[in-house]
Design an enzyme around this catalytic site. Structure first.
Site, PDB file in Angstrom:
ATOM      1  CB  SER A 118      53.672   4.093 -54.276  1.00 47.14           C
ATOM      2  OG  SER A 118      54.827   4.687 -54.570  1.00 47.14           O
ATOM      3  CE1 TYR A 138      54.416   1.223 -49.257  1.00 41.28           C
ATOM      4  CE2 TYR A 138      56.437   2.179 -50.527  1.00 41.28           C
ATOM      5  CZ  TYR A 138      54.784   2.558 -50.376  1.00 41.28           C
ATOM      6  OH  TYR A 138      54.389   3.522 -50.300  1.00 41.28           O
ATOM      7  CE  LYS A 196      50.193   1.664 -50.596  1.00 44.62           C
ATOM      8  NZ  LYS A 196      49.298   1.732 -50.249  1.00 44.62           N
TER       9      LYS A 196
END
Ligand code: WQD
Length: 337
Positions: free
Chosen positions: A125, A150, A154
Protein backbone atom coordinates in the site's frame (compact mmCIF):
# COMPACT_ATOMS: atom_id res chain seq x y z
CA UNK A 1 -0.48 -22.89 -15.21
CA UNK A 2 -2.13 -22.96 -11.81
CA UNK A 3 -2.13 -19.75 -9.77
CA UNK A 4 -3.32 -19.35 -6.19
CA UNK A 5 -5.19 -16.15 -5.45
CA UNK A 6 -5.81 -15.67 -1.72
CA UNK A 7 -8.71 -13.36 -0.96
CA UNK A 8 -9.84 -14.25 -4.47
CA UNK A 9 -13.45 -13.23 -3.90
CA UNK A 10 -12.57 -9.81 -2.49
CA UNK A 11 -12.59 -6.49 -4.31
CA UNK A 12 -9.17 -6.50 -5.99
CA UNK A 13 -8.86 -10.29 -5.80
CA UNK A 14 -11.98 -10.98 -7.85
CA UNK A 15 -10.97 -8.53 -10.59
CA UNK A 16 -7.54 -10.16 -10.71
CA UNK A 17 -9.06 -13.64 -11.00
CA UNK A 18 -10.97 -12.36 -14.06
CA UNK A 19 -7.81 -10.99 -15.70
CA UNK A 20 -5.85 -14.17 -14.93
CA UNK A 21 -8.56 -16.35 -16.46
CA UNK A 22 -8.75 -14.04 -19.47
CA UNK A 23 -5.04 -14.70 -19.98
CA UNK A 24 -5.52 -18.47 -19.80
CA UNK A 25 -4.30 -19.15 -16.27
CA UNK A 26 -6.03 -21.76 -14.15
CA UNK A 27 -6.99 -20.09 -10.88
CA UNK A 28 -7.48 -21.53 -7.44
CA UNK A 29 -9.16 -18.91 -5.26
CA UNK A 30 -9.04 -19.10 -1.48
CA UNK A 31 -11.37 -16.99 0.62
CA UNK A 32 -12.89 -17.30 4.09
CA UNK A 33 -15.80 -15.04 3.03
CA UNK A 34 -15.20 -12.78 6.07
CA UNK A 35 -15.51 -9.70 3.88
CA UNK A 36 -16.78 -11.11 0.60
CA UNK A 37 -19.63 -13.12 -0.82
CA UNK A 38 -19.81 -16.55 -2.47
CA UNK A 39 -21.94 -15.02 -5.29
CA UNK A 40 -18.78 -13.34 -6.59
CA UNK A 41 -17.92 -16.73 -8.13
CA UNK A 42 -20.97 -16.44 -10.39
CA UNK A 43 -20.05 -12.90 -11.36
CA UNK A 44 -16.60 -14.12 -12.39
CA UNK A 45 -18.18 -16.95 -14.36
CA UNK A 46 -20.54 -14.60 -16.18
CA UNK A 47 -17.58 -12.45 -17.28
CA UNK A 48 -15.07 -15.15 -18.18
CA UNK A 49 -17.27 -18.20 -18.87
CA UNK A 50 -15.46 -20.08 -16.12
CA UNK A 51 -15.56 -20.42 -12.35
CA UNK A 52 -12.18 -20.61 -10.65
CA UNK A 53 -11.55 -23.56 -8.37
CA UNK A 54 -12.66 -22.32 -4.96
CA UNK A 55 -11.54 -23.35 -1.49
CA UNK A 56 -13.19 -21.84 1.57
CA UNK A 57 -10.14 -21.78 3.79
CA UNK A 58 -9.17 -19.59 6.72
CA UNK A 59 -5.48 -18.86 6.31
CA UNK A 60 -5.15 -18.25 10.06
CA UNK A 61 -5.40 -22.01 10.50
CA UNK A 62 -1.91 -23.24 9.82
CA UNK A 63 -2.98 -26.86 9.28
CA UNK A 64 -5.52 -25.76 6.64
CA UNK A 65 -2.79 -23.89 4.78
CA UNK A 66 -0.53 -26.95 4.95
CA UNK A 67 -3.29 -29.26 3.70
CA UNK A 68 -4.14 -26.87 0.89
CA UNK A 69 -0.58 -26.84 -0.43
CA UNK A 70 -0.35 -30.64 -0.16
CA UNK A 71 -3.43 -30.86 -2.37
CA UNK A 72 -2.23 -28.30 -4.94
CA UNK A 73 1.46 -29.02 -5.41
CA UNK A 74 1.35 -27.82 -9.00
CA UNK A 75 0.82 -24.16 -8.08
CA UNK A 76 3.41 -22.00 -9.83
CA UNK A 77 2.51 -18.60 -8.42
CA UNK A 78 0.66 -17.00 -5.51
CA UNK A 79 -1.06 -13.61 -5.48
CA UNK A 80 -1.73 -12.84 -1.85
CA UNK A 81 -4.63 -10.44 -1.25
CA UNK A 82 -6.22 -12.03 1.81
CA UNK A 83 -6.04 -9.42 4.57
CA UNK A 84 -8.10 -7.01 6.61
CA UNK A 85 -7.96 -3.42 5.43
CA UNK A 86 -9.98 -1.06 7.60
CA UNK A 87 -7.65 1.49 9.16
CA UNK A 88 -10.00 2.47 12.03
CA UNK A 89 -10.80 -1.12 12.94
CA UNK A 90 -7.09 -1.89 13.06
CA UNK A 91 -6.58 0.83 15.70
CA UNK A 92 -9.38 -0.66 17.81
CA UNK A 93 -8.34 -4.27 17.36
CA UNK A 94 -4.63 -4.43 16.51
CA UNK A 95 -4.18 -8.10 17.37
CA UNK A 96 -6.89 -9.07 14.91
CA UNK A 97 -4.91 -7.24 12.22
CA UNK A 98 -1.58 -8.80 13.16
CA UNK A 99 -3.21 -12.23 13.17
CA UNK A 100 -5.12 -11.72 9.90
CA UNK A 101 -2.39 -10.00 7.97
CA UNK A 102 0.86 -11.33 9.44
CA UNK A 103 0.16 -14.89 10.62
CA UNK A 104 -1.49 -15.71 7.31
CA UNK A 105 1.43 -14.30 5.33
CA UNK A 106 3.90 -16.38 7.37
CA UNK A 107 1.91 -19.60 6.90
CA UNK A 108 1.58 -19.08 3.14
CA UNK A 109 5.31 -18.30 2.77
CA UNK A 110 6.24 -21.35 4.85
CA UNK A 111 4.44 -23.58 2.37
CA UNK A 112 5.58 -21.62 -0.66
CA UNK A 113 9.24 -22.20 0.19
CA UNK A 114 8.60 -25.94 -0.21
CA UNK A 115 7.42 -25.57 -3.81
CA UNK A 116 9.79 -25.84 -6.77
CA UNK A 117 8.38 -22.61 -8.28
CA UNK A 118 7.97 -20.00 -5.57
CA UNK A 119 6.61 -16.83 -7.17
CA UNK A 120 4.84 -14.40 -4.89
CA UNK A 121 2.91 -11.17 -5.47
CA UNK A 122 2.13 -9.14 -2.35
CA UNK A 123 -0.58 -6.49 -1.92
CA UNK A 124 1.16 -3.56 -0.35
CA UNK A 125 0.00 0.00 0.00
CA UNK A 126 1.03 3.60 -0.53
CA UNK A 127 0.40 4.01 3.22
CA UNK A 128 4.00 2.79 3.69
CA UNK A 129 5.15 6.24 2.48
CA UNK A 130 3.14 8.20 5.07
CA UNK A 131 3.25 11.87 4.11
CA UNK A 132 6.01 11.75 1.52
CA UNK A 133 8.15 14.85 1.17
CA UNK A 134 8.06 14.91 -2.62
CA UNK A 135 5.17 14.40 -5.03
CA UNK A 136 4.72 12.33 -7.10
CA UNK A 137 6.01 9.50 -4.91
CA UNK A 138 8.70 7.21 -6.30
CA UNK A 139 9.50 3.73 -4.99
CA UNK A 140 12.67 5.20 -3.51
CA UNK A 141 10.78 7.49 -1.15
CA UNK A 142 11.48 6.44 2.42
CA UNK A 143 9.10 4.23 4.31
CA UNK A 144 7.68 6.20 7.24
CA UNK A 145 6.65 4.85 10.64
CA UNK A 146 3.13 3.50 10.21
CA UNK A 147 0.25 5.50 11.64
CA UNK A 148 -2.10 2.54 12.06
CA UNK A 149 -1.71 -1.17 12.82
CA UNK A 150 -3.14 -1.81 9.34
CA UNK A 151 -0.35 0.25 7.75
CA UNK A 152 2.15 -1.48 10.02
CA UNK A 153 1.04 -4.91 8.79
CA UNK A 154 1.88 -3.84 5.23
CA UNK A 155 5.33 -2.60 6.28
CA UNK A 156 6.05 -5.70 8.36
CA UNK A 157 4.75 -7.84 5.50
CA UNK A 158 7.23 -6.23 3.10
CA UNK A 159 10.06 -6.78 5.61
CA UNK A 160 9.15 -10.43 6.12
CA UNK A 161 9.24 -10.98 2.36
CA UNK A 162 12.64 -9.25 2.09
CA UNK A 163 14.06 -11.43 4.87
CA UNK A 164 12.64 -14.63 3.37
CA UNK A 165 14.06 -13.77 -0.07
CA UNK A 166 17.59 -13.72 1.36
CA UNK A 167 17.53 -17.36 2.38
CA UNK A 168 14.95 -19.11 0.17
CA UNK A 169 13.94 -19.61 -3.45
CA UNK A 170 10.99 -17.20 -3.17
CA UNK A 171 10.87 -14.46 -5.82
CA UNK A 172 8.47 -11.65 -4.97
CA UNK A 173 6.96 -8.48 -6.31
CA UNK A 174 5.56 -5.96 -3.84
CA UNK A 175 2.80 -3.88 -5.38
CA UNK A 176 2.10 -0.63 -3.56
CA UNK A 177 -1.43 0.39 -4.44
CA UNK A 178 -2.63 3.93 -4.29
CA UNK A 179 -6.46 4.24 -4.04
CA UNK A 180 -8.25 1.43 -5.92
CA UNK A 181 -11.79 2.29 -6.97
CA UNK A 182 -14.38 1.30 -9.59
CA UNK A 183 -15.83 -1.99 -10.71
CA UNK A 184 -15.71 -4.33 -13.67
CA UNK A 185 -17.27 -2.60 -16.75
CA UNK A 186 -19.75 -5.49 -17.00
CA UNK A 187 -21.04 -4.55 -13.50
CA UNK A 188 -20.88 -8.27 -12.63
CA UNK A 189 -18.33 -7.73 -9.84
CA UNK A 190 -17.33 -4.71 -7.77
CA UNK A 191 -16.70 -3.48 -4.26
CA UNK A 192 -18.98 -4.84 -1.52
CA UNK A 193 -18.18 -2.94 1.67
CA UNK A 194 -19.79 -4.32 4.81
CA UNK A 195 -21.61 -1.72 6.93
CA UNK A 196 -20.88 1.98 6.59
CA UNK A 197 -18.13 2.50 4.00
CA UNK A 198 -14.94 4.05 5.33
CA UNK A 199 -13.54 4.85 1.88
CA UNK A 200 -14.51 7.82 -0.21
CA UNK A 201 -15.88 6.30 -3.41
CA UNK A 202 -18.22 3.66 -1.94
CA UNK A 203 -19.49 6.37 0.43
CA UNK A 204 -20.15 8.63 -2.54
CA UNK A 205 -22.00 5.97 -4.56
CA UNK A 206 -24.08 4.95 -1.53
CA UNK A 207 -24.97 8.60 -0.98
CA UNK A 208 -25.81 8.93 -4.66
CA UNK A 209 -28.21 5.99 -4.44
CA UNK A 210 -29.77 7.33 -1.24
CA UNK A 211 -28.51 4.86 1.37
CA UNK A 212 -26.47 7.61 3.05
CA UNK A 213 -27.87 11.08 3.63
CA UNK A 214 -24.75 13.07 2.80
CA UNK A 215 -21.03 12.70 2.43
CA UNK A 216 -18.78 14.20 5.09
CA UNK A 217 -15.72 15.80 3.53
CA UNK A 218 -12.93 15.49 6.06
CA UNK A 219 -11.42 18.96 6.11
CA UNK A 220 -11.08 21.77 3.56
CA UNK A 221 -8.21 23.59 5.23
CA UNK A 222 -5.36 21.47 3.89
CA UNK A 223 -2.54 23.18 1.98
CA UNK A 224 -3.89 22.05 -1.41
CA UNK A 225 -5.47 24.13 -4.20
CA UNK A 226 -9.07 23.60 -2.96
CA UNK A 227 -8.20 22.72 0.65
CA UNK A 228 -9.19 19.04 0.45
CA UNK A 229 -6.84 16.04 0.46
CA UNK A 230 -5.33 14.70 -2.74
CA UNK A 231 -5.15 11.01 -3.67
CA UNK A 232 -4.40 8.90 -6.73
CA UNK A 233 -7.55 6.95 -7.61
CA UNK A 234 -6.84 3.94 -9.82
CA UNK A 235 -9.42 1.81 -11.63
CA UNK A 236 -9.46 -1.69 -10.11
CA UNK A 237 -9.31 -3.31 -13.56
CA UNK A 238 -6.08 -1.44 -14.38
CA UNK A 239 -4.75 -2.58 -11.01
CA UNK A 240 -5.78 -6.19 -11.65
CA UNK A 241 -4.01 -6.20 -15.02
CA UNK A 242 -0.79 -5.07 -13.35
CA UNK A 243 -0.91 -8.19 -11.16
CA UNK A 244 -1.01 -10.47 -14.18
CA UNK A 245 1.93 -8.64 -15.77
CA UNK A 246 3.92 -8.81 -12.53
CA UNK A 247 3.20 -12.52 -12.23
CA UNK A 248 4.29 -13.15 -15.82
CA UNK A 249 7.52 -11.29 -15.08
CA UNK A 250 8.29 -13.73 -12.26
CA UNK A 251 7.19 -16.80 -14.24
CA UNK A 252 9.43 -15.74 -17.15
CA UNK A 253 12.29 -15.08 -14.71
CA UNK A 254 12.61 -11.50 -15.93
CA UNK A 255 12.92 -10.05 -12.44
CA UNK A 256 16.32 -8.54 -11.72
CA UNK A 257 16.03 -8.74 -7.95
CA UNK A 258 14.47 -11.37 -5.69
CA UNK A 259 12.14 -8.70 -4.38
CA UNK A 260 10.99 -5.93 -6.67
CA UNK A 261 8.69 -3.07 -5.69
CA UNK A 262 6.30 -1.10 -7.88
CA UNK A 263 3.90 1.77 -7.28
CA UNK A 264 0.52 1.20 -8.88
CA UNK A 265 -1.36 4.41 -9.44
CA UNK A 266 -2.34 6.67 -12.29
CA UNK A 267 0.20 9.37 -11.56
CA UNK A 268 -2.55 11.97 -11.25
CA UNK A 269 -3.73 13.40 -7.97
CA UNK A 270 -7.37 14.35 -7.43
CA UNK A 271 -8.83 16.26 -4.51
CA UNK A 272 -11.92 15.11 -2.62
CA UNK A 273 -13.92 17.94 -4.20
CA UNK A 274 -12.68 16.97 -7.67
CA UNK A 275 -13.87 13.41 -7.05
CA UNK A 276 -17.25 14.71 -5.93
CA UNK A 277 -17.59 16.89 -9.03
CA UNK A 278 -16.49 14.07 -11.34
CA UNK A 279 -19.10 11.83 -9.75
CA UNK A 280 -21.77 14.51 -10.23
CA UNK A 281 -20.82 14.67 -13.90
CA UNK A 282 -20.98 10.94 -14.57
CA UNK A 283 -24.12 10.35 -12.51
CA UNK A 284 -25.93 13.48 -13.68
CA UNK A 285 -26.99 14.37 -10.16
CA UNK A 286 -25.89 16.61 -7.30
CA UNK A 287 -24.14 14.91 -4.41
CA UNK A 288 -25.16 16.16 -0.95
CA UNK A 289 -22.06 16.81 1.14
CA UNK A 290 -20.85 18.88 4.07
CA UNK A 291 -17.41 19.90 5.22
CA UNK A 292 -16.46 18.48 8.62
CA UNK A 293 -13.27 18.29 10.69
CA UNK A 294 -10.19 16.58 9.41
CA UNK A 295 -10.01 12.80 9.90
CA UNK A 296 -7.17 11.66 12.11
CA UNK A 297 -4.32 10.00 10.24
CA UNK A 298 -5.08 11.45 6.78
CA UNK A 299 -2.05 12.61 4.82
CA UNK A 300 -2.38 15.83 2.81
CA UNK A 301 -1.48 14.35 -0.54
CA UNK A 302 -0.36 11.03 -2.04
CA UNK A 303 0.00 10.33 -5.73
CA UNK A 304 2.31 8.00 -7.56
CA UNK A 305 5.25 8.40 -9.81
CA UNK A 306 4.55 5.44 -12.08
CA UNK A 307 7.69 5.65 -14.25
CA UNK A 308 9.09 2.39 -12.89
CA UNK A 309 5.91 0.38 -13.52
CA UNK A 310 5.60 1.98 -16.98
CA UNK A 311 9.21 1.24 -17.96
CA UNK A 312 9.85 -2.11 -16.29
CA UNK A 313 6.42 -3.75 -16.37
CA UNK A 314 5.28 -2.00 -19.55
CA UNK A 315 2.08 -1.22 -17.66
CA UNK A 316 0.15 2.00 -17.47
CA UNK A 317 -3.24 2.76 -15.96
CA UNK A 318 -5.65 3.47 -18.81
CA UNK A 319 -8.89 4.55 -17.17
CA UNK A 320 -9.66 8.11 -16.20
CA UNK A 321 -11.17 9.11 -12.86
CA UNK A 322 -14.51 9.60 -14.60
CA UNK A 323 -14.44 6.12 -16.17
CA UNK A 324 -13.60 4.58 -12.82
CA UNK A 325 -16.38 6.50 -11.06
CA UNK A 326 -18.82 5.66 -13.80
CA UNK A 327 -18.13 1.93 -13.36
CA UNK A 328 -18.51 2.25 -9.57
CA UNK A 329 -21.83 4.02 -10.11
CA UNK A 330 -23.08 1.36 -12.56
CA UNK A 331 -22.20 -1.30 -10.01
CA UNK A 332 -23.90 0.51 -7.14
CA UNK A 333 -27.08 0.91 -9.21
CA UNK A 334 -26.99 -2.73 -10.26
CA UNK A 335 -26.63 -4.19 -6.74
CA UNK A 336 -29.46 -2.00 -5.41
CA UNK A 337 -31.86 -2.76 -8.26
C1 WQD B 1 -9.71 9.22 0.48
C2 WQD B 1 -9.90 10.70 0.74
C3 WQD B 1 -10.34 11.22 3.04
C4 WQD B 1 -14.21 9.21 3.25
C5 WQD B 1 -7.18 4.23 2.81
C6 WQD B 1 -6.07 3.46 3.45
C7 WQD B 1 -5.15 2.96 2.38
C8 WQD B 1 -5.89 2.16 1.36
C9 WQD B 1 -7.14 2.78 0.90
C10 WQD B 1 -6.46 -0.18 1.47
C11 WQD B 1 -9.22 11.16 2.02
C12 WQD B 1 -11.53 11.57 2.16
C13 WQD B 1 -13.01 9.72 2.80
C14 WQD B 1 -15.26 10.10 3.55
C15 WQD B 1 -13.83 11.94 2.96
N1 WQD B 1 -5.95 0.87 1.88
N2 WQD B 1 -12.80 11.06 2.66
N3 WQD B 1 -15.02 11.44 3.39
O1 WQD B 1 -7.48 7.19 3.43
O2 WQD B 1 -6.52 7.59 1.14
O3 WQD B 1 -6.63 5.31 2.06
O4 WQD B 1 -7.89 3.36 1.96
O5 WQD B 1 -7.02 -1.03 1.56
O6 WQD B 1 -4.18 2.20 2.96
O7 WQD B 1 -5.37 4.30 4.33
O8 WQD B 1 -8.71 6.39 1.33
O9 WQD B 1 -11.01 6.44 0.51
O10 WQD B 1 -10.60 6.50 3.01
O11 WQD B 1 -10.04 8.49 1.63
O12 WQD B 1 -13.67 13.18 2.82
O13 WQD B 1 -16.36 9.72 3.97
O14 WQD B 1 -11.29 10.94 0.94
O15 WQD B 1 -10.14 12.19 4.01
O16 WQD B 1 -8.73 12.45 1.77
P1 WQD B 1 -7.29 6.74 2.07
P2 WQD B 1 -10.16 6.88 1.64
Amino acid sequence: MKILVTGGLGFIGSHTVVELQNQGFEVVAIDNLSNSSIEVLEGIERITGKKPIFENIDLREKSSVQNFFKKYQDIVGVIHFAASKAVGESVENPLLYYENNINTLVYVLQELTKLPQANFIFSSSCTVYGQAEKMPITENASVQPAISPYGNTKQIGEEIIQDVAKVTNVNSILLRYFNPIGAHPSAEIGELPKGVPQNLVPYITQTGIGIRKELSVYGNDYPTPDGTCIRDYIHVVDLAKAHVIALQRLLNKQNVEKVETFNLGTGTGSSVLEVIHAFEKVSGQKLPYKIVDRREGDVIAAYANTDKANAVLGWKAKSSLEEALSSAWDWEQKIRS
